[in-house]
Write a protein that holds these residues in place. Structure first.
Motif, short mmCIF file in Angstrom:
data_model
loop_
_atom_site.label_atom_id
_atom_site.label_comp_id
_atom_site.label_asym_id
_atom_site.label_seq_id
_atom_site.Cartn_x
_atom_site.Cartn_y
_atom_site.Cartn_z
N ASN A 253 5.72 -50.28 -45.76
CA ASN A 253 5.01 -51.44 -45.22
C ASN A 253 3.53 -51.27 -44.92
O ASN A 253 2.81 -52.27 -44.88
N GLU A 254 3.08 -50.05 -44.69
CA GLU A 254 1.68 -49.89 -44.29
C GLU A 254 0.76 -50.04 -45.50
O GLU A 254 1.01 -49.45 -46.57
N PRO A 255 -0.33 -50.81 -45.35
CA PRO A 255 -1.24 -51.06 -46.48
C PRO A 255 -1.79 -49.78 -47.11
O PRO A 255 -2.01 -49.71 -48.31
N GLU A 256 -2.00 -48.75 -46.29
CA GLU A 256 -2.57 -47.49 -46.80
C GLU A 256 -1.77 -46.94 -47.98
O GLU A 256 -2.33 -46.29 -48.87
N TRP A 257 -0.45 -47.19 -47.98
CA TRP A 257 0.40 -46.59 -49.00
C TRP A 257 0.76 -47.54 -50.14
O TRP A 257 1.52 -47.18 -51.04
N GLU A 258 0.20 -48.74 -50.08
CA GLU A 258 0.56 -49.77 -51.06
C GLU A 258 0.38 -49.26 -52.51
O GLU A 258 1.24 -49.46 -53.36
N ARG A 261 3.32 -47.05 -53.85
CA ARG A 261 4.71 -47.46 -53.81
C ARG A 261 5.25 -47.81 -55.20
O ARG A 261 4.50 -48.24 -56.05
#
Ligand code: F6R
Length: 261
Positions: A253-258, A261
């Protein structure tokens, strides 16, 4: 600290390679701290592939390895210099003059350790340090009781490390009992830390390193003190993490890891 859980060892290594690739593309003069060991081979194989297939450029970056065995020559197939040449340096366009490992054959080992620290400082410190973890919790060769502020120095290898790595030496050669290693304090000064652990035999130590109390008995617990440390594990190595569901939620869910994914 953040813990990222990927389904397989290949996916975990892929994520680590992607983080390094992004950093290197964004900062071509990256000062990269490197580790050796079985776990890292999958990361280096991916970086080599990115170099060949996607033009990942190593020509301006500099590297500093965590450690080297005392007494082994760079030509010795068991030395970490040899490992790095084989798995990465000779397969990408890095300038070999920009690749640094401690000299395990230096006549004055203490002076060599001081020189290594000086070199890292001359490069304005490490931007990204890659780490593995020993089954007893060492990072680099920071064995039990390593001071959490320790600097590059000679360490006697623990029985656990001798048992872990002796099979790599085969029956004919005896494994050195000492190594030069960056200290825990040296590692903690890197601007970003990235630890990779895979396989069920790392599950217990990963749980202690990530969720246990900080102790000099397990140098990896000191990573909890770092403001930007990412621990990447596969499902088998995550098996004993109490907070696994929470960590999975963060990655999903965190944008940093988008982008990953
Ligand atoms: C090697 C190093 C060690 C290894 C650790 C894990 O440069 O610093 O801390 O990362 O012993 O080794 P493997 O991946 O062989 O389990």
């Amino acid at each position: 600290m953040e813990a990222i859980i990927r389904p397989t060892a290949a996916a975990a290594a892929e994520l680590v390679a992607q983080v390094i690739e992004r950093e290197l593309r964004a900062h071509p003069h990256l000062v990269l701290g490197l580790a050796t060991g079985r776990t890292m081979e999958a990361v280096y194989a991916r970086l080599v592939r990115r170099h060949r297939e996607a033009g990942l450029d190593f020509s301006l970056c500099a590297t500093f390895n965590l450690d080297e065995y005392v007494g082994l020559s760079p030509a010795d197939p068991h030395s970490y210099r040899h490992y790095m040449n084989r798995h990465l340096f000779q397969q990408v366009n890095i300038d070999s003059r920009n690749t640094h490992l401690p000299d395990g054959q230096a006549p004055d080992l203490d002076a060599e350790c001081a020189r290594y620290e000086r070199m890292i400082r001359q490069f304005n410190g490490l931007d990204l340090q890659l780490l593995g973890i020993g089954r007893a919790g060492h990072i680099g060769f920071n064995e039990p009781l390593s001071a959490l502020f320790s600097r590059t120095r000679v360490k006697a290898l623990s029985p656990a490390t001798l048992a872990q790595n002796a099979p790599l030496f085969g029956s004919g050669t005896s494994m050195p009992r000492r190594a030069i290693t960056m200290g825990v304090g040296t590692i903690l000064e890197a601007r970003r830390l990235l630890l990779l652990a895979t396989g069920e035999d790392k599950a217990e130590i990963i749980a202690r390193a990530v969720e246990g109390p900080i102790t000099a008995m397990i140098s990896a617990t000191a990573l909890q003190l770092h403001a930007r440390c990412t621990v990447v594990v596969d499902e088998p190595a995550a098996r004993q993490l109490q907070g696994a569901d929470y960590y999975r939620w963060i990655f999903a869910n965190e944008p940093e890891w988008e982008a990953y994914r």
